[in-house]
Design a protein around this motif. Structure first.
Motif, PDB file in Angstrom:
ATOM      1  N   SER A   1       0.842  -1.192   0.000  1.00  0.00           N
ATOM      2  CA  SER A   1       0.000   0.000   0.000  1.00  0.00           C
ATOM      3  C   SER A   1       0.882   1.248   0.000  1.00  0.00           C
ATOM      4  O   SER A   1       2.074   1.188   0.307  1.00  0.00           O
ATOM      5  CB  SER A   1      -0.915  -0.063   1.232  1.00  0.00           C
ATOM      6  OG  SER A   1      -1.635   1.134   1.407  1.00  0.00           O
TER       7      SER A   1
ATOM      8  N   TYR B   1      -5.689  -1.653   0.801  1.00  0.00           N
ATOM      9  CA  TYR B   1      -6.916  -1.723   1.602  1.00  0.00           C
ATOM     10  C   TYR B   1      -8.161  -1.675   0.734  1.00  0.00           C
ATOM     11  O   TYR B   1      -9.213  -2.195   1.107  1.00  0.00           O
ATOM     12  CB  TYR B   1      -6.921  -0.586   2.629  1.00  0.00           C
ATOM     13  CG  TYR B   1      -5.794  -0.722   3.637  1.00  0.00           C
ATOM     14  CD1 TYR B   1      -5.692  -1.871   4.425  1.00  0.00           C
ATOM     15  CD2 TYR B   1      -4.843   0.270   3.793  1.00  0.00           C
ATOM     16  CE1 TYR B   1      -4.658  -2.018   5.346  1.00  0.00           C
ATOM     17  CE2 TYR B   1      -3.801   0.143   4.709  1.00  0.00           C
ATOM     18  CZ  TYR B   1      -3.722  -1.014   5.484  1.00  0.00           C
ATOM     19  OH  TYR B   1      -2.707  -1.151   6.385  1.00  0.00           O
ATOM     20  N   ASP B   2      -8.031  -1.074  -0.437  1.00  0.00           N
ATOM     21  CA  ASP B   2      -9.162  -1.017  -1.354  1.00  0.00           C
ATOM     22  C   ASP B   2      -9.559  -2.422  -1.784  1.00  0.00           C
ATOM     23  O   ASP B   2     -10.748  -2.799  -1.738  1.00  0.00           O
ATOM     24  CB  ASP B   2      -8.781  -0.165  -2.574  1.00  0.00           C
ATOM     25  CG  ASP B   2      -9.964   0.095  -3.475  1.00  0.00           C
ATOM     26  OD1 ASP B   2     -11.001   0.565  -2.958  1.00  0.00           O
ATOM     27  OD2 ASP B   2      -9.878  -0.182  -4.679  1.00  0.00           O
TER      28      ASP B   2
ATOM     29  N   SER C   1      -7.561   4.261  -0.698  1.00  0.00           N
ATOM     30  CA  SER C   1      -8.922   3.835  -0.379  1.00  0.00           C
ATOM     31  C   SER C   1      -9.564   4.853   0.547  1.00  0.00           C
ATOM     32  O   SER C   1      -9.187   4.997   1.709  1.00  0.00           O
ATOM     33  CB  SER C   1      -8.908   2.458   0.287  1.00  0.00           C
ATOM     34  OG  SER C   1     -10.206   2.152   0.733  1.00  0.00           O
TER      35      SER C   1
ATOM     36  N   GLU D   1     -12.710   4.709   1.394  1.00  0.00           N
ATOM     37  CA  GLU D   1     -13.631   3.959   2.244  1.00  0.00           C
ATOM     38  C   GLU D   1     -12.936   3.392   3.484  1.00  0.00           C
ATOM     39  O   GLU D   1     -13.523   3.331   4.564  1.00  0.00           O
ATOM     40  CB  GLU D   1     -14.254   2.813   1.421  1.00  0.00           C
ATOM     41  CG  GLU D   1     -15.462   2.196   2.109  1.00  0.00           C
ATOM     42  CD  GLU D   1     -16.145   1.132   1.250  1.00  0.00           C
ATOM     43  OE1 GLU D   1     -15.740   0.957   0.072  1.00  0.00           O
ATOM     44  OE2 GLU D   1     -17.071   0.486   1.769  1.00  0.00           O
TER      45      GLU D   1
END
Lengths: 323, 323, 323, 323
Positions: free
Chosen positions: B9, B41-42, B73, B75
């Motif tokens: 990441s 993480y997405d 990400s 979210e």
């Protein structure tokens, strides 16, 4: 002819030293004395001139830049400046001159010949490959390899992040470096001054990739493109595609330096020797070039003014190969 | 522990693949199943997770970038997002996670552990070397070598034209890359966020060189310097020294890519294995690092928040050696 | 023509993958189906053949080696073996074949055409540059650059210790690599199969350097030289000059690998596309080459059997430049 | 102390010039006169000694080899020779000496100190990393990267042909280079003098790969391995596995040359400065090293005679990662 001189001028290019070495050793081989002029026409005016020996050019074959250095000269642009410069050579008994550089260098050499009758032969040293009369200029192959190495690195990041990268390469008004690195780097699109590519063309090409979920796209832009710098082009694209992850890299001066490639070392050696031997053979006001693998002499007039079109085969390939 | 997962990441760094390879092969060696999560993480939230075998990481040791890819990400920054992500792992029976990345990555990992009890061990993958708890981060040595190679090339031009170059290197708020490339490249001055260097300091250092007719000067600026970008700093200097030939190059994204150096391949391999073996040994919420050539585990909290000062020996050296 | 196949065979060369990519993408561009054959003629006999898509050749442009792999096939040297191989293509409806390789590969392709009427077009992939019908073969420029990089490194040691180095480069019966690296590396002497150089010639050339107290001498030997390997030549010289510090390096297989140079990527792309488009245009039993910057098709017969003489300009230059 | 001298001796290593630069500029910074001795102890005996200025070491930071050159000296091995050498320094008022080299160099330095009271400080310059008292020697990191680059290239061919390659790296009696390149290059096996690996061990490791249809295998052998050279080892393996396609490359002298890596430039700069400042501070008969990132002085006696064991963590990793 008993004494000749050599200088480098204009933007430096990898292979200028290899070319200089060939001029010097060629001159010695043919029994001439050879003089190096420091800092181009500026040093010529100031008489910054020294006798060179075989060892003066030892261990420079693989060095970037130019040991004779280069500089701009405002004074040389005047008639008086050029008279001073010519006098510096005459007073030393120097009867011929080899100049290594690009079109600005050759423009100066041509005036020296026209105004003072000094025989001059040019060797084309510029990364831009924008001179008529030679298939390739000294430094061009190295610059393309350097740019390509950078593009390969950027592709790692582009692939890892599914990004679009706009990468600007050098070349002034010429798209040669851009086209070569575009093919060599597997670019989706190449924008060159010779062809008009609109922002809508750019977006529609990128869209094709996005439709196929292509993970990364690379657009190479030549510094002389009509749509502006890579920075400007990217901003225009971003304005129309605000959700895309777009990055820009301007490769800049790394393209001018570095140890010359094998191709450039050999080309530079051949052209340096050809320039010197042209001078010895009585050539005046010409440039030595290599066309279709043979040495050719072109008038400096033509070298500077005539157009050298891009190979359209290569332009066509980019579309086919990035499918 | 029977099943573990791994992701990359944040910004990509050379050696991330070598680290991933060590995590995967280390897991298999210890009899675990190992899963790769695509796009950080997405992908974790979306369940983009696949089982990895030994051959999944064949021939990636020397590749730049990350085959697992990386993504931002939005979210995952929400509690709900992280709950979904944790559920994706739990539903597959995955009991531990290795994350390869920088401080943003570790911040996310820490939250996963705190909110969902998932054991996580980080491996420091970032070119910036700005993490406490390891002498060197994965990718740093390669980035320094890439920047140095570019500086060597630019020096050819600087020497040929007697120019001043301002070269901007990466490093965010850290001056590590700048200091290393400054010493390695023989820079006259290095400007880093950790130390205040005024424009007057810059000019007085350059003046010393001009006084000694030093042919070329190179100033390395870290991207996080207080005086701004290299572009801005050069403009300020030019305003006060209008007759000097000053150029700027911003190295940019080439510093993130490329095949990792030997040092980074070995470091990445050691840290990947140490992260995996830490997880197996019951570590939770830590980062694996190497300090003074030994594996050390530091809490993610400390790794992110504690300061990692520049080695002042190195800063001192620049002054002495550019004399 | 609806379906074509492609294979790589013989010693691998940098750029084979770039060539393969151009064949595949060229075929798709022209609306054909395209099949990859693994491990050359051996995989053809065994039916190790798969359909290729555009993404099958993604990210291979810059990779050394060949993703289709290469292998020797004893069976293909028999009439029965070739019949099996041809049958594998016919049974799949494959109507044309592109082969990427050197003279052994083309000999096989010619037999396939003569015995089974299969249209074949070759693309010259070999570092040795020993094929008639093209100025340069795929991989040659990269091999020369790799060898040159090694020679530059060895020169550091030669200069530091005032040593003589004999360095053996590849090229089988051809002196192309030797001559190019000799000029590019500033060698004192180059020994090639095309010209007879006796041990006494070697010593007298070295003696000239010793007389001028030249600090280091480098002799490049082609692997096919009549006086034997670099090891053997060095031993013969040492026997006559026992007090000299003489070292030997045989560069070996590093010359075959590595990421292709810009020149080779573009050459390979052009030749791959030219081979495919030649096949589409009805060519049979020819090789695509580039002579004086234009695509030319030469019969496989000529490509294999005709002589390709060294450029004598280059041989002459070595003497002049190492003065 | 007012006057110091510096020399390089033994096999050249990348970074020696960077170290020399730091000695010279450090000396000038501390107000000393500094003298360069050409060709090691040989030049010391002959009085080939000259005063160095700041510009004497300009633009050498990135150059391989040593501008002071290196040579063997038979005469220095005699007591009389060393007396002559010491006298050359004394007669010039030189009160201290920095020597850059390996164990042979330090053995000579120690005798100079013991027999003539000359304060000497060594800087460890050797690619072999076989000196006690420093984690890394100057040149080691560059040599490892050079070897790794070669291995990456060879792997292209190994993969393309499903071959086994035995690659011999340098290191004399030490396995350091072999272990680092083995991990960095993803070798299946590494054979080092420190550990006994039988031919049967080699074959059983290779067999594991063949069983899993691993396409290519690479075995790194250190030049000092008990089973002999890579050539000999390969012959022994071939004798027992006659149907396997086995190739050998001996990397040789390319490992000694080339521009130093960032790591080596910084290490060399630190150690050169540390050696000089050690001398100024009154150290006698020691070597400057860096252990765990701090400068440490070790007696020359210990540096030469004490053992420096391989990091067993690294040896263990090879087995795990090549699974």
């Amino acid at each position: 002819m008993k004494k000749v001189a050599v200088l480098t001028s204009g933007g430096d290019a990898p292979g200028m030293n290899a070319c200089l070495r060939a001029v010097v050793r060629g001159a010695l081989y043919h029994g001439l004395e050879v003089y190096g002029i420091k800092r181009g026409y500026d040093g010529m005016i100031r008489g910054d001139i020294y006798k060179m020996k075989s060892y003066s050019v030892s261990n420079i074959l693989g060095q970037g830049g130019t040991i004779l250095k280069s500089a701009r000269s405002v004074e040389f642009r005047t008639k008086e400046g050029r008279a001073k410069a010519a006098e510096q050579l005459k007073s030393r008994g120097i009867e011929g001159l080899v100049v290594i550089g690009g079109d600005g260098t050759f423009t100066g050499a041509k005036l020296l010949y026209e105004e003072h009758g000094l025989p001059v032969v040019g060797a084309p040293g510029t990364i831009d490959n924008d001179l008529y009369g030679t298939d390739s200029t000294i430094g061009y192959d190295t610059a393309v390899n350097t740019a390509l190495d950078a593009i390969d690195k950027i592709r790692d990041t582009a692939n890892s992040h599914d990004r679009v990268f706009f990468i600007e390469v050098m070349g002034r008004d010429s798209g040669y470096i851009a086209v070569q690195t575009g093919i060599g780097g597997g670019a989706e699109l190449v924008m060159v001054p010779e062809t008009r590519t609109t922002i809508d063309n750019v977006i529609s090409t990128l869209q094709q990739g996005w439709d196929r979920e292509k993970s990364a796209s690379i657009v190479i832009t030549a510094e002389g493109d009509q749509e502006g710098s890579a920075q400007e082009i990217a901003a225009k694209v971003k304005a129309k595609c605000p959700d895309k992850d777009i990055k820009v890299t301007t490769l800049g001066h790394i393209q001018r330096g570095g140890s010359p490639s094998a191709y450039d070392r050999i080309l530079a050696s051949r052209l340096g020797l050809a320039a010197l031997e042209g001078l010895v053979a009585g050539k005046e006001c010409v440039m030595a070039g290599i066309i279709k693998n043979e040495v050719v002499y072109t008038s400096l007039e033509d070298a500077i003014t005539k157009d050298k079109p891009l190979n359209q085969d290569l332009v066509r390939m980019i579309n086919i190969l990035s499918v």
